[in-house]
Design a protein around this motif. Structure first.
Motif, short mmCIF file in Angstrom:
data_model
loop_
_atom_site.label_atom_id
_atom_site.label_comp_id
_atom_site.label_asym_id
_atom_site.label_seq_id
_atom_site.Cartn_x
_atom_site.Cartn_y
_atom_site.Cartn_z
N LYS A 254 30.33 49.10 33.84
CA LYS A 254 31.13 48.43 34.43
C LYS A 254 30.88 48.67 36.09
O LYS A 254 30.56 49.65 36.30
CB LYS A 254 32.74 48.69 34.29
CG LYS A 254 33.36 48.72 32.90
CD LYS A 254 33.26 47.12 32.20
CE LYS A 254 33.49 47.09 31.06
NZ LYS A 254 33.57 45.81 30.16
N SER A 255 30.86 47.47 36.90
CA SER A 255 30.61 47.53 38.20
C SER A 255 31.50 48.36 38.95
O SER A 255 31.41 49.08 39.69
CB SER A 255 30.27 46.16 38.76
OG SER A 255 31.80 45.55 38.80
N TYR A 256 32.97 48.37 38.49
CA TYR A 256 34.17 48.98 39.16
C TYR A 256 34.11 50.48 38.73
O TYR A 256 34.89 51.26 39.49
CB TYR A 256 35.47 48.38 39.00
CG TYR A 256 35.62 48.10 37.53
CD1 TYR A 256 36.47 49.25 36.78
CD2 TYR A 256 35.37 47.13 36.98
CE1 TYR A 256 36.65 48.94 35.35
CE2 TYR A 256 35.99 46.82 35.64
CZ TYR A 256 36.34 47.81 34.83
OH TYR A 256 36.87 47.54 33.65
N GLN A 257 33.07 50.97 37.86
CA GLN A 257 33.10 52.52 37.58
C GLN A 257 31.64 53.05 38.18
O GLN A 257 30.96 52.36 38.63
CB GLN A 257 33.14 52.63 36.15
CG GLN A 257 34.64 52.42 35.43
CD GLN A 257 34.65 52.59 33.93
OE1 GLN A 257 34.96 52.01 33.20
NE2 GLN A 257 35.14 53.99 33.86
N ARG A 258 31.58 54.36 37.94
CA ARG A 258 30.31 55.04 38.57
C ARG A 258 29.77 55.99 37.51
O ARG A 258 30.43 56.46 36.94
CB ARG A 258 30.63 55.64 39.85
CG ARG A 258 31.70 56.63 39.81
CD ARG A 258 31.95 57.23 41.21
NE ARG A 258 32.63 58.46 41.18
CZ ARG A 258 33.80 58.51 41.32
NH1 ARG A 258 35.06 57.30 41.40
NH2 ARG A 258 34.59 59.54 41.51
N SER A 259 28.31 55.91 37.45
CA SER A 259 27.67 56.87 36.90
C SER A 259 27.39 58.18 37.80
O SER A 259 26.73 57.79 38.69
CB SER A 259 26.40 56.48 36.28
OG SER A 259 26.65 55.48 35.13
N GLU A 260 27.59 59.47 37.42
CA GLU A 260 27.37 60.42 38.34
C GLU A 260 27.40 61.76 37.60
O GLU A 260 27.83 61.82 36.50
CB GLU A 260 28.62 60.48 39.48
CG GLU A 260 29.86 60.85 38.54
CD GLU A 260 31.15 61.03 39.59
OE1 GLU A 260 30.82 61.14 40.82
OE2 GLU A 260 32.19 61.01 39.30
N ILE A 261 26.58 62.74 38.40
CA ILE A 261 26.43 63.92 37.51
C ILE A 261 27.47 64.68 38.57
O ILE A 261 27.10 64.87 39.82
CB ILE A 261 24.88 64.40 37.60
CG1 ILE A 261 24.31 63.60 36.30
CG2 ILE A 261 25.11 65.91 37.35
CD1 ILE A 261 22.96 64.06 35.90
N VAL A 262 28.09 65.64 37.96
CA VAL A 262 29.09 66.61 38.74
C VAL A 262 28.60 67.91 38.29
O VAL A 262 28.51 68.10 37.30
CB VAL A 262 30.49 66.12 38.56
CG1 VAL A 262 31.32 67.45 39.31
CG2 VAL A 262 30.97 64.95 38.91
N GLU A 263 28.46 68.89 39.17
CA GLU A 263 28.27 70.19 38.94
C GLU A 263 29.38 71.04 39.69
O GLU A 263 29.78 70.87 41.03
CB GLU A 263 27.14 70.72 39.52
CG GLU A 263 26.57 72.10 39.07
CD GLU A 263 25.20 72.73 39.25
OE1 GLU A 263 24.52 72.97 38.51
OE2 GLU A 263 24.82 72.72 40.57
#
Length: 268
Positions: A254-263
């Motif tokens: 979804k364009s209004y959500q985000r893919s991210e890696i969090v540490e």
């Protein structure tokens, strides 16, 4: 840390599982459209995560040699042995498949794992969400939903060729388990999410593996909108002795959500 907005990143959204190398330099991220991305975690001189580089990405191949697709493609949990063998749990058709390390990125075919009888009774789209391997090589999994607010989440262990129910973790309201791992001291750790209606909250808990319901200690918790829809968890210890948790978010394409890696760092 975002995956970015390139065509490649958009193709590999929906990340639901992650594994990180022992030194925190490499990652494998699982898409819930049955694809695996492999790459490098970029760090500064202080060891802080500053970026990432996706070096390979492959669709998974089923036991018949076909690309996994359709109803069978809802991959959720990822676990990796030290020898490079991968395990993936699915929640559409409730099962776990395994690949050798060299094969999974080279189009190698999956192999079936045995199934516990309970797997057939799990809720659709809420089944084997989390997957982890302990130091002895035993595989652990649990469903995303327990059936009711008063019912704990059952934990299943696979060793010596068979599954058994070995315990449970308490359900607390709307919090749902979505990721699992063991740290280097053998402690079972879970990632949870809670959707509030306008954003996701996240929580990490550590569990004593004793009794019918394993006691929990909260190690990390956020309010809504701090991060995206974090679903995958991998633990590693840095050169200073600090325990770190790496998490990946599912943007559901979804364009209004985000893919991210969090540490984040965790206490011992």
């Amino acid at each position: 840390m975002s995956f970015g907005s390139s065509d490649e990143a958009r193709r590999f959204g929906g990340f639901s599982g992650i594994e990180v190398s022992e030194d925190g330099s490499r990652f494998w991220a699982l898409s819930d459209r049955a694809a695996l991305a492999e790459g490098r975690l970029i760090r500064n001189e202080h060891g802080t995560l500053t970026g990432l580089e996706v070096q390979q990405h492959k669709r998974l191949t089923d036991p018949d040699g076909h690309l996994v697709g359709g109803y069978e493609s809802d991959a959720e949990g990822l676990a990796r042995r030290e020898n490079g063998r991968f395990y993936v749990s699915f929640e559409g058709y409730h099962r776990i498949w395994t690949w050798r390390g060299d094969d999974i990125m080279q189009g190698g075919e999956a192999a079936w794992m045995p199934r516990h009888p309970d797997f057939k009774t799990l809720q659709n789209n809420s089944a084997l969400e989390a997957l982890a391997i302990d130091a002895e090589g035993a595989l652990y999994t649990l469903p995303e939903r327990s059936g009711s607010y008063s019912t704990p989440f059952p934990i299943y262990r696979y060793a010596e060729g068979r599954w058994e129910k070995v315990g449970a973790v308490e359900r607390q309201g709307e919090w749902l388990p979505v990721g699992a791992d063991f740290d280097d001291k053998g402690r079972f750790t879970l990632l949870w999410r809670h959707f509030t209606g306008y954003g996701f909250s996240s929580r990490i808990t550590r569990h004593e593996m004793k009794g019918d319901v394993w006691p929990a200690r909260v190690l990390y918790e956020t309010g809504p909108l701090t991060h995206g829809n974090l679903e995958g968890l991998s633990l590693w210890r840095d050169g200073t002795g600090q325990l770190r948790a790496v998490m990946v978010s599912d943007d559901n394409f979804k364009s209004y959500q985000r893919s991210e890696i969090v540490e984040v760092t965790l206490s011992d």
